[in-house]
Design an enzyme around this catalytic site. Structure first.
Site, PDB file in Angstrom:
ATOM      1  N   GLU A  81      58.895  73.479  46.929  1.00  0.00           N
ATOM      2  CA  GLU A  81      57.791  73.060  47.806  1.00  0.00           C
ATOM      3  C   GLU A  81      57.280  74.337  48.550  1.00  0.00           C
ATOM      4  O   GLU A  81      58.070  75.250  48.947  1.00  0.00           O
ATOM      5  CB  GLU A  81      58.738  72.372  48.997  1.00  0.00           C
ATOM      6  CG  GLU A  81      59.280  70.978  48.337  1.00  0.00           C
ATOM      7  CD  GLU A  81      58.218  69.989  47.662  1.00  0.00           C
ATOM      8  OE1 GLU A  81      57.045  70.120  48.257  1.00  0.00           O
ATOM      9  OE2 GLU A  81      58.584  68.789  47.166  1.00  0.00           O
ATOM     10  N   CYS A 144      64.115  65.554  53.631  1.00  0.00           N
ATOM     11  CA  CYS A 144      64.082  66.641  53.053  1.00  0.00           C
ATOM     12  C   CYS A 144      62.869  67.644  53.689  1.00  0.00           C
ATOM     13  O   CYS A 144      63.019  68.838  53.941  1.00  0.00           O
ATOM     14  CB  CYS A 144      63.388  66.697  51.658  1.00  0.00           C
ATOM     15  SG  CYS A 144      64.798  65.814  50.607  1.00  0.00           S
ATOM     16  N   HIS A 175      62.577  70.061  45.318  1.00  0.00           N
ATOM     17  CA  HIS A 175      62.766  68.784  45.114  1.00  0.00           C
ATOM     18  C   HIS A 175      63.031  68.628  43.702  1.00  0.00           C
ATOM     19  O   HIS A 175      62.356  69.053  42.741  1.00  0.00           O
ATOM     20  CB  HIS A 175      61.549  68.154  45.392  1.00  0.00           C
ATOM     21  CG  HIS A 175      61.687  67.329  46.799  1.00  0.00           C
ATOM     22  ND1 HIS A 175      60.644  67.233  47.696  1.00  0.00           N
ATOM     23  CD2 HIS A 175      62.625  66.300  47.210  1.00  0.00           C
ATOM     24  CE1 HIS A 175      60.891  66.539  48.834  1.00  0.00           C
ATOM     25  NE2 HIS A 175      62.043  65.995  48.380  1.00  0.00           N
TER      26      HIS A 175
HETATM   27  N1  PCA Z   1      65.582  63.188  49.115  1.00  0.00           N
HETATM   28  C1  PCA Z   1      64.887  62.804  50.449  1.00  0.00           C
HETATM   29  C2  PCA Z   1      66.099  62.839  51.574  1.00  0.00           C
HETATM   30  C3  PCA Z   1      67.209  63.281  51.010  1.00  0.00           C
HETATM   31  C4  PCA Z   1      66.858  63.570  49.499  1.00  0.00           C
HETATM   32  O1  PCA Z   1      67.521  63.976  48.817  1.00  0.00           O
HETATM   33  C5  PCA Z   1      63.688  63.173  50.721  1.00  0.00           C
HETATM   34  O2  PCA Z   1      62.843  63.715  49.761  1.00  0.00           O
HETATM   35  O3  PCA Z   1      63.347  63.216  51.841  1.00  0.00           O
END
Ligand code: PCA
Length: 204
Positions: A81, A144, A175
């Site tokens: 990200e 996140c 991610h």
């Molecule tokens: N994914 C979520 C919150 C926790 C996770 O593992 C997100 O992408 O915000």
């Protein structure tokens, strides 16, 4: 011998209708390993806006590098990200039953921060291992993104710099996709590659 880099690696517990989270599984695999030149700390975070944003800010001054992991179930690639935005806009409750809409994470704070980590090199190192990986320009508006924003905000406002090196704490959010697309062991290899890019920044 150079002082070890203090690296914080975080994952998230399950949320929503799922009872697993690949980010938690990757952290569990990597915390059993030792990495030359790295003093690794790990933490599994609750999927809850307020505790995680408060907690991450208290940690930044203690680490040279911070890698935060979470799952994005709908994605098929590992996503490094680039940016965190000052927005909480949930389509479901977090694990504390909090469901903010159109709310800033911090009032009167910048709209967004870019990662200060070498994200392009990280993505390239992951792709070199043969895993699908891209730079993503949105970490979403759920927890996140919030933990990422809080980490970068802390670095920006306090200029956190844990030692004499003069190098600020670096933070990145990655991610991970569903393990239907990439096995957890491969995701762990990918995170290791990112971690090695990050710690090479001083050339020691
Ligand atoms: N994914 C979520 C919150 C926790 C996770 O593992 C997100 O992408 O915000």
């Amino acid at each position: 011998m150079a002082t070890p880099h203090r690296l914080l690696l975080t994952g998230f517990e399950p949320f929503g209708t799922r009872d697993t989270n690949p980010s938690q599984e990757v952290v569990s695999l990597l915390e059993k390993e030792s990495f030359a030149g790295i003093e690794l700390s790990t933490r599994i975070l609750p999927v809850a806006y307020l505790p995680v944003t408060e907690w991450i800010r208290t940690q930044m001054m203690h680490f040279d590098e911070v890698i935060m992991l979470g799952v994005a179930w709908a994605r098929q690639e590992i996503c490094v990200e680039r940016v965190a935005i000052n927005l909480m806009d949930a389509t479901r409750d977090d694990n504390n039953g909090f469901c903010p809409t159109d709310m800033p994470i911090y009032a009167n704070a910048p709209t967004a921060y870019f990662s200060n980590a070498p994200i392009k090199q990280m993505a390239a190192a992951i792709r070199d291992l043969g895993h699908p990986c891209k730079i993503s320009n949105s970490a979403g508006t759920f927890v996140c993104n919030a933990v990422y924003y809080a980490a970068l905000h802390e670095i920006a406002i306090r200029q956190t710099c844990p030692d004499e090196s003069g190098l600020p704490t670096q933070a990145v959010f990655i991610h991970l996709p569903s393990n239907d697309y990439i096995p957890v062991s491969s995701m762990a290899e990918a995170v290791k590659a990112a971690l090695n890019v990050q710690i090479c920044r001083t050339g020691d």
